[in-house]
Write an enzyme that holds these catalytic residues in place. Structure first.
Site, PDB file in Angstrom:
ATOM      1  CB  SER A 221      -2.196  23.123  -2.683  1.00 19.95           C
ATOM      2  OG  SER A 221      -2.547  23.810  -4.040  1.00 19.95           O
TER       3      SER A 221
ATOM      4  CD  GLU B  11      -8.456  20.094  -9.672  1.00 19.97           C
ATOM      5  OE1 GLU B  11      -7.433  20.878  -9.770  1.00 19.97           O
ATOM      6  OE2 GLU B  11      -8.740  19.846  -8.385  1.00 19.97           O
TER       7      GLU B  11
ATOM      8  CG  ASP C  36      -6.428  26.548 -10.647  1.00 23.07           C
ATOM      9  OD1 ASP C  36      -5.740  25.490 -10.791  1.00 23.07           O
ATOM     10  OD2 ASP C  36      -7.346  26.599  -9.330  1.00 23.07           O
TER      11      ASP C  36
ATOM     12  CG  HIS D 243      -2.556  26.531  -6.978  1.00 21.44           C
ATOM     13  ND1 HIS D 243      -2.612  27.322  -7.934  1.00 21.44           N
ATOM     14  CD2 HIS D 243      -3.685  25.523  -7.124  1.00 21.44           C
ATOM     15  CE1 HIS D 243      -3.720  26.830  -8.825  1.00 21.44           C
ATOM     16  NE2 HIS D 243      -4.093  25.529  -8.155  1.00 21.44           N
TER      17      HIS D 243
ATOM     18  CB  ALA E 197      -4.475  20.343  -2.789  1.00 23.21           C
TER      19      ALA E 197
ATOM     20  CD1 TRP F 174      -8.904  24.404 -12.190  1.00 21.52           C
ATOM     21  CD2 TRP F 174     -10.768  23.352 -12.968  1.00 21.52           C
ATOM     22  NE1 TRP F 174      -9.401  23.553 -11.120  1.00 21.52           N
ATOM     23  CE2 TRP F 174     -10.611  22.819 -11.825  1.00 21.52           C
ATOM     24  CE3 TRP F 174     -11.691  22.799 -13.739  1.00 21.52           C
ATOM     25  CZ2 TRP F 174     -11.322  22.003 -11.073  1.00 21.52           C
ATOM     26  CZ3 TRP F 174     -12.565  22.093 -12.957  1.00 21.52           C
ATOM     27  CH2 TRP F 174     -12.411  21.597 -11.714  1.00 21.52           C
ATOM     28  CG  HIS F 175      -4.499  22.297 -11.412  1.00 19.95           C
ATOM     29  ND1 HIS F 175      -4.370  22.824 -10.256  1.00 19.95           N
ATOM     30  CD2 HIS F 175      -3.215  21.815 -11.659  1.00 19.95           C
ATOM     31  CE1 HIS F 175      -3.265  22.672  -9.532  1.00 19.95           C
ATOM     32  NE2 HIS F 175      -2.659  22.127 -10.343  1.00 19.95           N
TER      33      HIS F 175
END
Length: 133
Positions: free
Chosen positions: A45, A104, A54, A47, A40, A106-107
């Protein structure tokens, strides 16, 4: 369940400066196509909000940008139970045109139990949920 020790956090909250560093390093090492697909823009992002994490399948060497989190075994068990704890798989396959981000697996994003359950039961993305809300 002993398998839970096989799931490890790879990346949680990060500052905009850290996101910039990840962006810059990926641009240098992987090029623009890869970076725009999986990293991102700084300031954009999830995050940076503290609401995303993740996760990866425990490995000796983890890929920080694309950690392994398969649709099988303990990872799939986690994915199926995530809504019980308020999390959704944020960027599912087949929804790239809606989210603007490549798949994704994992996200995960925290949205709360009620919303996560609704999203999961209706096979929605967060964008689709917000558009329907």
């Amino acid at each position: 369940i002993g398998g839970w020790k096989e799931i490890v956090p790879v990346s949680g909250w990060r500052s905009q400066e850290e996101q910039q560093g990840i962006w810059d390093k990926s641009m240098e090492e992987n090029g623009a196509g890869f970076t725009k697909k999986y990293v991102a823009l700084p300031g954009h992002s999830e995050h940076e909000t503290g609401l995303a994490i993740d996760l990866g399948l425990r490995r000796e060497k983890l890929d920080f940008i694309r950690p392994s989190f398969p649709y099988s075994g303990i990872c799939e068990t986690f994915r199926k139970r995530a809504a019980r704890y308020g999390f959704i798989e944020r960027y599912p396959a087949g929804k790239e045109d809606i989210t603007g981000i490549a798949q994704e697996p994992w996200h995960f994003r925290y949205v709360g139990v009620e919303i996560a359950t609704y999203i999961m039961e209706n096979n929605l993305t967060l964008e689709e949920y917000l558009g329907a809300a």
